[in-house]
Design a protein around this motif. Sequence first.
Motif, PDB file in Angstrom:
ATOM      1  N   ALA A 121      73.275  24.099  42.758  1.00  0.00           N
ATOM      2  CA  ALA A 121      74.005  24.111  44.029  1.00  0.00           C
ATOM      3  C   ALA A 121      73.149  23.430  45.093  1.00  0.00           C
ATOM      4  O   ALA A 121      71.915  23.559  45.102  1.00  0.00           O
ATOM      5  N   SER A 122      73.786  22.701  45.995  1.00  0.00           N
ATOM      6  CA  SER A 122      73.034  21.902  46.968  1.00  0.00           C
ATOM      7  C   SER A 122      73.101  22.526  48.366  1.00  0.00           C
ATOM      8  O   SER A 122      74.077  23.185  48.729  1.00  0.00           O
ATOM      9  N   PRO A 140      69.402  18.424  48.854  1.00  0.00           N
ATOM     10  CA  PRO A 140      68.709  18.737  47.590  1.00  0.00           C
ATOM     11  C   PRO A 140      69.326  19.973  46.939  1.00  0.00           C
ATOM     12  O   PRO A 140      70.066  20.736  47.561  1.00  0.00           O
ATOM     13  N   SER A 141      69.009  20.170  45.687  1.00  0.00           N
ATOM     14  CA  SER A 141      69.438  21.381  45.001  1.00  0.00           C
ATOM     15  C   SER A 141      68.629  22.567  45.516  1.00  0.00           C
ATOM     16  O   SER A 141      67.520  22.403  46.040  1.00  0.00           O
ATOM     17  N   VAL A 142      69.171  23.767  45.347  1.00  0.00           N
ATOM     18  CA  VAL A 142      68.412  24.948  45.773  1.00  0.00           C
ATOM     19  C   VAL A 142      67.155  25.109  44.924  1.00  0.00           C
ATOM     20  O   VAL A 142      66.154  25.660  45.392  1.00  0.00           O
ATOM     21  N   ALA A 143      67.194  24.623  43.685  1.00  0.00           N
ATOM     22  CA  ALA A 143      65.993  24.670  42.852  1.00  0.00           C
ATOM     23  C   ALA A 143      64.890  23.816  43.466  1.00  0.00           C
ATOM     24  O   ALA A 143      63.713  24.224  43.495  1.00  0.00           O
ATOM     25  N   ALA A 144      65.246  22.626  43.971  1.00  0.00           N
ATOM     26  CA  ALA A 144      64.254  21.761  44.607  1.00  0.00           C
ATOM     27  C   ALA A 144      63.734  22.394  45.897  1.00  0.00           C
ATOM     28  O   ALA A 144      62.529  22.322  46.187  1.00  0.00           O
ATOM     29  N   LEU A 145      64.624  23.016  46.670  1.00  0.00           N
ATOM     30  CA  LEU A 145      64.181  23.687  47.887  1.00  0.00           C
ATOM     31  C   LEU A 145      63.203  24.808  47.559  1.00  0.00           C
ATOM     32  O   LEU A 145      62.193  25.004  48.250  1.00  0.00           O
ATOM     33  N   ALA A 146      63.495  25.550  46.492  1.00  0.00           N
ATOM     34  CA  ALA A 146      62.637  26.674  46.116  1.00  0.00           C
ATOM     35  C   ALA A 146      61.247  26.193  45.717  1.00  0.00           C
ATOM     36  O   ALA A 146      60.231  26.757  46.148  1.00  0.00           O
ATOM     37  N   ARG A 184      59.026  38.743  42.521  1.00  0.00           N
ATOM     38  CA  ARG A 184      58.624  38.021  43.743  1.00  0.00           C
ATOM     39  C   ARG A 184      59.848  37.309  44.316  1.00  0.00           C
ATOM     40  O   ARG A 184      60.631  36.696  43.583  1.00  0.00           O
ATOM     41  N   PHE A 185      59.982  37.362  45.653  1.00  0.00           N
ATOM     42  CA  PHE A 185      61.146  36.792  46.310  1.00  0.00           C
ATOM     43  C   PHE A 185      60.740  36.042  47.572  1.00  0.00           C
ATOM     44  O   PHE A 185      59.715  36.328  48.194  1.00  0.00           O
ATOM     45  N   ALA A 186      61.601  35.093  47.933  1.00  0.00           N
ATOM     46  CA  ALA A 186      61.512  34.421  49.231  1.00  0.00           C
ATOM     47  C   ALA A 186      62.929  34.256  49.750  1.00  0.00           C
ATOM     48  O   ALA A 186      63.879  34.129  48.967  1.00  0.00           O
ATOM     49  N   ALA A 187      63.077  34.254  51.072  1.00  0.00           N
ATOM     50  CA  ALA A 187      64.387  34.049  51.699  1.00  0.00           C
ATOM     51  C   ALA A 187      64.238  33.079  52.856  1.00  0.00           C
ATOM     52  O   ALA A 187      63.351  33.258  53.712  1.00  0.00           O
ATOM     53  N   VAL A 188      65.065  32.056  52.862  1.00  0.00           N
ATOM     54  CA  VAL A 188      65.037  31.046  53.916  1.00  0.00           C
ATOM     55  C   VAL A 188      66.457  30.753  54.363  1.00  0.00           C
ATOM     56  O   VAL A 188      67.422  30.952  53.618  1.00  0.00           O
ATOM     57  N   ARG A 189      66.596  30.268  55.580  1.00  0.00           N
ATOM     58  CA  ARG A 189      67.908  29.857  56.078  1.00  0.00           C
ATOM     59  C   ARG A 189      68.170  28.411  55.637  1.00  0.00           C
ATOM     60  O   ARG A 189      67.299  27.538  55.744  1.00  0.00           O
ATOM     61  N   VAL A 190      69.361  28.164  55.125  1.00  0.00           N
ATOM     62  CA  VAL A 190      69.752  26.830  54.667  1.00  0.00           C
ATOM     63  C   VAL A 190      71.182  26.559  55.118  1.00  0.00           C
ATOM     64  O   VAL A 190      71.881  27.449  55.627  1.00  0.00           O
TER      65      VAL A 190
END
Length: 426
Positions: free
Chosen positions: A226-227, A257-263, A287-293
């Motif tokens: 997903a982008s 970019p894909s969410v995988a690339a963002l991660a 382990r987790f991270a959260a960002v606004r996209v």
Amino acid sequence: MDAPEVNRVRATLALYVADVFASVPRKDQRAKGDCYLRGLMLDGRRKSIQAMAARLPDGNEQNLQQFVNQSTWDPVPVQRRIVERTLPLINPTAWVIDDVSVPKDGQMSVAVAPQYCGALGKRANCQVAVSVHAATDTASCPLQWRLFLPEEWASDTGRRAITRVPPEVTHREKWRLALDMLDTLAHWGMRPPVVVADAAYGTNARLRTALSERGLAYVLAIRSDASAHPFEAEPVAPARNGPVGCWPQPRYRQAAPSVAALAVGLGQEAFAPLTWRGGSRGELRSRFAAVRVRPAGKAVERPVKAAASAEHGWWDGILPDCWLLIEWPADAEAPANYWLSNLPADTPIANLVRLAKVRWRIEHDYRELKHGLGLDHFEGRSWPGWHHHVTLVTAAHAFLTEQRLAPKVPAPGAPSTRSSTPSRIS
């Protein structure tokens, strides 16, 4: 279980049936409902009508067949009463959308077709039902069901007539069936705290848009491809070419970019360990991270542009932002799971994680519904029969949930305790 306890539970079930099946007009039909529920809850590997009737002292196979397959009682008021009883008791943290498949032989069971079967992990001849469940980490119960009607059934008048599919029922995608159920529950005055679903539903931008348009919060799993644009990305309009013509529309100049690339771009140092609940083998932790996209794609852009153009006559090109939650286990080489959420920007990441992970509870529901209560043991072929059976299975599940959550009758001089396992009915 001793005789007094058996009598107590039987009396409780009788009161439950009288309430939940109050809309069923005939007394003998309500008695058959009581009998069917006891058959579903009794020990036994097979919960077909024939097998249940053989185990029940008052079981009559012909009467039960008629009650489920031929009788015209309306299951919808029964379903509503189950929900009215169950929702306050569970006090859910989320409603979960999911689906379940039942392998079938032959072509004449209603809605059967070659399609992906989760029970077998491959494409097979099966029925698929979409469901909405109320869930917490300690309890859950299905609220609504919709039988998925494959496209080949839409125009198959022969099989539709034999299986008594109503003329108004046609093929609808699973995500639309999920929205139909949410709309039905909303019509009954019931609203989810948060909607949760797996990536088969969450990756669908039209579902996310429809939930937002209904004012519903969600935490939905998505696929890694997903982008989404980074939050800080801004659309830019090129300079106007000459004094005439339309003004160029602002748009994002870089492909999303894909969410995988963002991660991966965040780096492993951005991921913090979090515990979301205790399990049978200790705390569940990752382990987790959260960002606004800003999720991208035509399916996201079209409704935003249409709404802005209708209100203002133009669109500034800015896509709405939301949370992207990412799980990257410590022992994994790459991120493993992704979710999008429209919860407020100040939502703590721990809350996002707990909601994203509550879906595990529905697998517990399906195991009990299928293996313990005979959801997939129905041998009838008709549309009404299937809906009667699934309503009765839901009623049995809700009754056992009430027994788990309700305090036991206290013994003399003893404090009330909570039952950890459902009572068995005989």
